[in-house]
Design a protein around this motif. Structure first.
Motif, short mmCIF file in Angstrom:
data_model
loop_
_atom_site.label_atom_id
_atom_site.label_comp_id
_atom_site.label_asym_id
_atom_site.label_seq_id
_atom_site.Cartn_x
_atom_site.Cartn_y
_atom_site.Cartn_z
N LYS A 1 -14.52 4.87 -16.07
CA LYS A 1 -12.65 5.97 -15.87
C LYS A 1 -13.23 6.32 -14.73
O LYS A 1 -11.93 6.31 -13.66
CB LYS A 1 -13.98 7.14 -16.20
CG LYS A 1 -12.66 8.34 -15.83
CD LYS A 1 -13.56 9.24 -17.02
CE LYS A 1 -12.81 10.77 -16.87
NZ LYS A 1 -13.06 12.42 -17.33
N ASP A 2 -13.83 6.20 -13.19
CA ASP A 2 -13.96 6.69 -12.21
C ASP A 2 -13.29 5.72 -11.83
O ASP A 2 -12.32 5.22 -10.37
CB ASP A 2 -15.01 7.10 -11.73
CG ASP A 2 -15.95 7.97 -11.59
OD1 ASP A 2 -14.48 8.53 -11.83
OD2 ASP A 2 -16.92 8.12 -11.20
N ARG A 3 -13.59 4.24 -11.85
CA ARG A 3 -12.77 3.01 -11.74
C ARG A 3 -11.44 3.09 -12.07
O ARG A 3 -10.10 2.62 -10.76
CB ARG A 3 -13.80 1.38 -11.92
CG ARG A 3 -14.70 1.05 -11.72
CD ARG A 3 -14.84 -0.38 -11.73
NE ARG A 3 -15.20 -0.56 -12.98
CZ ARG A 3 -16.02 -0.58 -13.91
NH1 ARG A 3 -17.27 -0.36 -13.17
NH2 ARG A 3 -16.38 -0.99 -14.88
N LYS A 4 -10.95 3.23 -12.82
CA LYS A 4 -9.58 3.24 -13.26
C LYS A 4 -9.01 3.79 -13.17
O LYS A 4 -7.75 3.64 -12.46
CB LYS A 4 -9.81 3.80 -15.07
CG LYS A 4 -7.99 4.27 -15.83
CD LYS A 4 -8.27 4.27 -16.34
CE LYS A 4 -6.14 4.01 -17.18
NZ LYS A 4 -6.81 4.31 -18.94
N ALA A 5 -9.92 5.62 -12.14
CA ALA A 5 -8.37 5.77 -11.30
C ALA A 5 -8.29 5.43 -9.80
O ALA A 5 -7.48 5.89 -9.19
CB ALA A 5 -9.68 7.87 -11.55
N LEU A 6 -9.44 5.49 -10.01
CA LEU A 6 -9.56 4.54 -7.91
C LEU A 6 -7.98 3.72 -8.67
O LEU A 6 -7.35 4.00 -6.99
CB LEU A 6 -10.79 4.54 -7.56
CG LEU A 6 -12.02 5.45 -7.26
CD1 LEU A 6 -13.29 4.41 -7.19
CD2 LEU A 6 -11.12 6.29 -6.00
N HIS A 7 -7.98 3.06 -9.09
CA HIS A 7 -7.39 1.66 -9.07
C HIS A 7 -5.81 2.12 -9.53
O HIS A 7 -5.08 1.76 -8.94
CB HIS A 7 -7.28 0.93 -9.88
CG HIS A 7 -8.71 -0.53 -10.19
ND1 HIS A 7 -9.55 -0.66 -11.58
CD2 HIS A 7 -9.20 -0.02 -9.43
CE1 HIS A 7 -9.91 -1.47 -11.07
NE2 HIS A 7 -10.27 -0.63 -9.76
N SER A 8 -5.76 3.20 -9.92
CA SER A 8 -4.53 4.41 -10.36
C SER A 8 -3.43 4.44 -9.54
O SER A 8 -2.36 4.46 -8.75
CB SER A 8 -4.08 4.59 -11.36
OG SER A 8 -2.93 5.78 -11.88
N SER A 9 -4.65 5.29 -8.71
CA SER A 9 -4.50 6.26 -7.61
C SER A 9 -3.93 5.66 -6.06
O SER A 9 -2.73 5.95 -5.53
CB SER A 9 -5.57 7.47 -6.94
OG SER A 9 -6.32 8.05 -8.68
N PHE A 10 -5.04 4.94 -5.85
CA PHE A 10 -4.56 3.83 -4.05
C PHE A 10 -3.34 2.99 -4.26
O PHE A 10 -3.58 2.51 -3.49
CB PHE A 10 -5.66 3.37 -4.28
CG PHE A 10 -7.26 4.56 -3.57
CD1 PHE A 10 -6.84 4.93 -2.55
CD2 PHE A 10 -7.96 4.91 -4.25
CE1 PHE A 10 -7.44 6.06 -1.93
CE2 PHE A 10 -8.77 5.92 -3.52
CZ PHE A 10 -7.89 6.63 -2.11
N ALA A 11 -3.52 2.53 -6.11
CA ALA A 11 -2.65 0.99 -5.79
C ALA A 11 -0.62 2.37 -5.24
O ALA A 11 0.30 1.65 -4.85
CB ALA A 11 -2.01 0.64 -7.34
N ASP A 12 -0.25 3.97 -5.88
CA ASP A 12 0.03 4.84 -5.41
C ASP A 12 0.19 4.91 -4.09
O ASP A 12 1.59 4.92 -3.75
CB ASP A 12 0.75 5.85 -6.53
CG ASP A 12 0.60 4.79 -7.69
OD1 ASP A 12 1.34 4.26 -8.30
OD2 ASP A 12 0.70 6.10 -8.62
N ILE A 13 -0.91 4.75 -3.46
CA ILE A 13 -1.24 5.62 -2.36
C ILE A 13 -0.77 4.61 -1.04
O ILE A 13 0.03 4.68 -0.48
CB ILE A 13 -2.54 6.02 -2.00
CG1 ILE A 13 -2.64 7.40 -3.17
CG2 ILE A 13 -2.97 6.31 -0.75
CD1 ILE A 13 -4.26 7.52 -2.54
N ARG A 14 -1.43 2.81 -1.71
CA ARG A 14 -0.77 1.95 -0.75
C ARG A 14 0.59 1.84 -0.11
O ARG A 14 0.98 2.04 -0.04
CB ARG A 14 -1.70 1.10 -1.34
CG ARG A 14 -1.37 -0.08 -0.15
CD ARG A 14 -2.04 -2.16 -0.57
NE ARG A 14 -1.88 -2.46 0.02
CZ ARG A 14 -0.54 -3.20 0.73
NH1 ARG A 14 0.24 -2.51 0.51
NH2 ARG A 14 -0.97 -3.84 1.82
N ASN A 15 1.70 1.92 -1.49
CA ASN A 15 2.96 2.46 -1.91
C ASN A 15 2.94 2.80 -0.75
O ASN A 15 4.40 2.54 -0.03
CB ASN A 15 3.70 2.37 -3.31
CG ASN A 15 3.73 0.56 -3.67
OD1 ASN A 15 4.00 -0.13 -3.82
ND2 ASN A 15 3.73 1.07 -5.27
#
Length: 448
Positions: free
Chosen positions: A352-366
């Motif tokens: 669950k935390d991996r999924k949250a990190l992946h989703s959030s930081f893809a947007d943040i990096r963008n």
């Protein structure tokens, strides 16, 4: 030498400069219940803040039962007569303000019921005539800390009262006590809720820009010290609360250039935390600062912003967006860290935390790469137009005919703060409470 962030994940230690040797709360030990394990619970900004599951005692014959309150907050379309909830609310107001005839358990129960009615129904007219006595009673519960439960419920009741009333004077009445609770309460849960209540009161209840900046500095000290500045050493939830409320207050300040360097250093360090909630909250603030570094080109201004000067994404609503200052000098290093967080795969982090990190930081990096890109920006190309889908994938349904887009980080910060305060009653307040709809002037799109 191994990557410091990976060392943090494997050893369960933070690696910020101020606290490399201190043990932090790990993501694996977090509880799903905010009441059950306050020191380890997930950040409210990533899930609807849960109500007090252990308190099902609102069955004393009053008009509303616990189930009725929870059904409304959970979005159930149940029909509760207006006179019924108003009668219940009046009973609870009387119980809260009549201190001589109340017990500790009774006050906690009444504060809980009062707050949940205000979340589920817009009751400004019923509350504003009692505001002096209500705030005085809530502050007494917070100050005395007779029990942790009563103080926490008073803080939550105060937050929703602030959002209900649209007052420009409540902040002055409550600020000093909230700051004392943050600094000196022995309870981590009280500190966390006091931080959230202070942020909401400053934003909605009368603090000026200078006072808001002072509070943001208080929150930065908490973040830089991993909670040590308020006697909450390595308490992840305290750091998360400070990050979240800093983000809310930052949306109110027009120009953050002077604050950006210090804030970015603190947030970038927290990307190395072993707590995924801390990492995400820090990342969202980083994205917000990049977003705020762009402002529309003035009519009499020559665009000297050479970087991406021909980028069509720099034009929004017919206005060219100009980069005003450098947000972070080591941007290449930051992008590398964000890439790693967007693709982290260690098994020491829950799925669950991996999924949250992946989703959030893809947007943040963008956003760090292209500051005009908001949360949930899609770079996928439309089959017919050949253009990127862009912003607009993140939406909130307000009612059957209207949904709103969360296409800016400042909107997401405010949405998260309102949801922490109003829980499932957010959409109802958006329809009925002008304070809420004014704070989030979304671009609306009607649905047929």
């Amino acid at each position: 030498m191994r990557d410091l962030r990976r060392q943090a994940l494997e050893s369960h230690k933070t690696v910020s400069r101020k606290a490399r040797s201190r043990v932090v709360s790990t993501a694996a030990s977090k509880s799903n219940s905010a009441a059950g394990s306050p020191a380890q619970s997930r950040a409210a900004s990533r899930s609807r803040q849960e109500s007090d599951d252990d308190e099902d005692y609102l069955s004393d014959g009053t008009a509303w039962s616990t189930n009725s309150i929870e059904d409304v907050l959970n979005g159930e379309d149940i029909n509760i007569p207006e006179d019924a909830w108003k009668a219940e609310l009046n009973v609870r107001i009387e119980q809260i303000t009549n201190l001589k005839r109340s017990s500790t358990e009774g006050r906690a129960e009444s504060l809980y019921a009062y707050a949940h009615i205000l979340m589920a129904r817009f009751a400004k007219g019923e509350v504003e005539g009692h505001i002096g006595a209500l705030v005085s009673s809530m502050l007494k519960s917070i100050r005395q800390e007779t029990t942790e439960s009563e103080a926490v419920k008073a803080l939550k009741a105060l937050s929703v009262t602030v959002v209900t009333l649209d007052s420009d004077t409540i902040y002055d009445d409550v600020a000093d006590q909230l700051k004392r609770s943050i600094q000196s309460s022995p309870s981590i849960e009280i500190k966390v809720n006091a931080i959230h209540t202070l942020g909401v009161a400053a934003f909605f209840a009368g603090a000026g820009d200078d006072e808001i900046l002072d509070i943001m500095n208080l929150f930065i000290e908490i973040i830089e010290s991993d909670g040590a500045s308020v006697e909450a050493q390595d308490e992840g939830n305290v750091v998360i609360a400070a990050l979240e409320e800093w983000g809310l207050l930052a949306t109110e300040i027009e120009d953050l250039e002077e604050e950006t360097e210090t804030a970015m250093e603190a947030f970038v360090e927290q990307l190395e935390s072993a707590d995924s909630g801390v990492q995400i909250a820090a990342g969202e603030n980083i994205a917000l600062l990049y977003e705020k570094s762009l402002t529309p080109q003035e009519e009499d201004e020559d665009a000297e912003d050479a970087e991406d000067s021909d980028d069509p994404e720099r034009v929004q609503d017919g206005q060219k967006m100009v980069k005003r200052y450098t947000v972070y000098r080591r941007q290449d290093q930051l992008l590398h860290t964000l890439d790693e967080l967007a693709n982290v795969s260690t098994r020491r982090i829950s799925k669950k935390d991996r999924k949250a990190l992946h989703s959030s930081f893809a947007d943040i990096r963008n956003t760090v790469e292209k500051p005009t890109r908001g949360p949930a920006y899609s770079t996928a190309l439309h089959e017919e137009t050949g253009k990127a889908y862009g912003a607009g994938r993140m939406k909130v349904k307000i009612n059957r005919s209207v949904e709103v887009r969360i296409d800016k980080w400042w909107k997401l910060q405010r949405l998260n703060a309102l949801r922490r305060t109003l829980q499932g009653g957010f959409t109802y307040h958006y329809d009925q409470n002008e304070l809420v709809s004014t704070a989030l002037p979304f671009s609306m799109s009607a649905k047929r």
